[in-house]
Design an enzyme around this catalytic site. Sequence first.
Site, short mmCIF file in Angstrom:
data_model
loop_
_atom_site.label_atom_id
_atom_site.label_comp_id
_atom_site.label_asym_id
_atom_site.label_seq_id
_atom_site.Cartn_x
_atom_site.Cartn_y
_atom_site.Cartn_z
N ARG A 205 2.18 1.33 0.58
CA ARG A 205 1.46 0.06 0.55
C ARG A 205 2.23 -0.96 1.40
O ARG A 205 3.45 -0.88 1.52
CB ARG A 205 1.33 -0.45 -0.88
CG ARG A 205 0.53 0.47 -1.79
CD ARG A 205 0.49 -0.05 -3.22
NE ARG A 205 -0.28 0.84 -4.08
CZ ARG A 205 0.22 1.89 -4.72
NH1 ARG A 205 1.52 2.18 -4.59
NH2 ARG A 205 -0.54 2.66 -5.48
N HIS A 279 -4.23 -2.12 4.17
CA HIS A 279 -4.42 -0.89 3.40
C HIS A 279 -4.97 0.24 4.27
O HIS A 279 -4.94 1.40 3.86
CB HIS A 279 -5.36 -1.15 2.22
CG HIS A 279 -4.98 -0.39 0.98
ND1 HIS A 279 -3.77 -0.58 0.34
CD2 HIS A 279 -5.63 0.56 0.27
CE1 HIS A 279 -3.70 0.22 -0.72
NE2 HIS A 279 -4.82 0.92 -0.78
N ARG A 282 -2.54 3.08 4.81
CA ARG A 282 -2.44 4.04 3.70
C ARG A 282 -3.61 5.01 3.73
O ARG A 282 -3.44 6.22 3.55
CB ARG A 282 -2.41 3.25 2.39
CG ARG A 282 -2.15 4.06 1.13
CD ARG A 282 -1.85 3.09 -0.01
NE ARG A 282 -1.89 3.69 -1.33
CZ ARG A 282 -0.87 4.30 -1.91
NH1 ARG A 282 0.27 4.43 -1.26
NH2 ARG A 282 -0.97 4.78 -3.14
N HIS A 305 -0.12 8.10 -6.92
CA HIS A 305 -1.25 7.89 -7.81
C HIS A 305 -0.96 8.48 -9.18
O HIS A 305 -0.53 9.64 -9.27
CB HIS A 305 -2.52 8.54 -7.25
CG HIS A 305 -3.06 7.85 -6.03
ND1 HIS A 305 -3.84 8.50 -5.09
CD2 HIS A 305 -2.93 6.58 -5.59
CE1 HIS A 305 -4.16 7.65 -4.13
NE2 HIS A 305 -3.63 6.48 -4.42
#
Length: 335
Positions: A205, A279, A282, A305
Amino acid sequence: MSIRKQTNGKWLFEKYLEGGRRIRRTFTTKGEALAYESYIEEQAAIKPWVAEKQDRRRLSDLVNTWYLSHGKTLRDGDRVKKILEFISESTGNPIADNFTAKLFTDYRKRRMSGELYRTDSVKTVSLRTLNLELVYLRALFNELDRLGEWNKPNPVQNIKQFRLDESEMSFLSNDQIKLLLIECQNSSVTNLLLMVKIGLCTGARWSEIVNLKLSQITPYKITYTKTKGRRNRTVPITRDLYEQIPTDNNKIFNGSHTQAFKNAIERAGIELPNGQLTHVLRHTFASHFMMNGGNILVLQKILGHTDIKTTMRYAHLAPDHLEEATTLNPLSSLK
């Protein structure tokens, strides 16, 4: 139901009195439990003080209790507190005992109509924002229950979130990556190119990149700490990228440089969906990882995650994703 049979064969009597006090007793037979229920109802009718004094705390009091006991330990606790305070104010800051699912659903209707909005935010809110508000409020009551500060059912437990369309996830093509790197190289901001390279090579991030410290860098690895999922993760990098990282200061980058990145994106002629500026790096890492044959479980660990369902958004990009559809359909057996 206040009386129910337990797995051990006994009968549990459980009842919340008007003032919030809970009574729980176990009986051998259902008849004994029913008799006790009648007794409690009789006592409450002729002796109102049996149901202790009503809890007079207001919703804002619960928010403050939640914050002092738990919320202030969260990374975004201050932000969530402001949202909960806005909900309290917008619903008339009712006595907590009187806060109902209908009060909240009426609040959501007014939010959707644009009648209610925070002065520091946009007037028209998205369904995703409303879903998050529900999540925060539900978590408030659940956490207070765990802390022993709330002993009644969660008033918003059964409210459903709005169903959302799957959001568009843009990722950069190889040609776009080349153009972006050129524009970052031409930027007046020192190390913007390196920040973008780290994002493209590790799937980090932007905030994780901005806050990188030299202590997180070891030969050919970057360890991301204080992450969104609160779990440290280590991602390998190439020797070439490792040697580009400056070693003169513990804090590697001297600012977020979001505007400089936006300018580079625009100069490269790249159009992105709203809310996907930084973003996109990513998404680009994850998309190319899967397109090049990467494993979805490995990708989950790299991205950090906590739920595999989040990572599964990239599964369709795998070269062999659902490839069986071409060989196992009914027409294929007729050839």
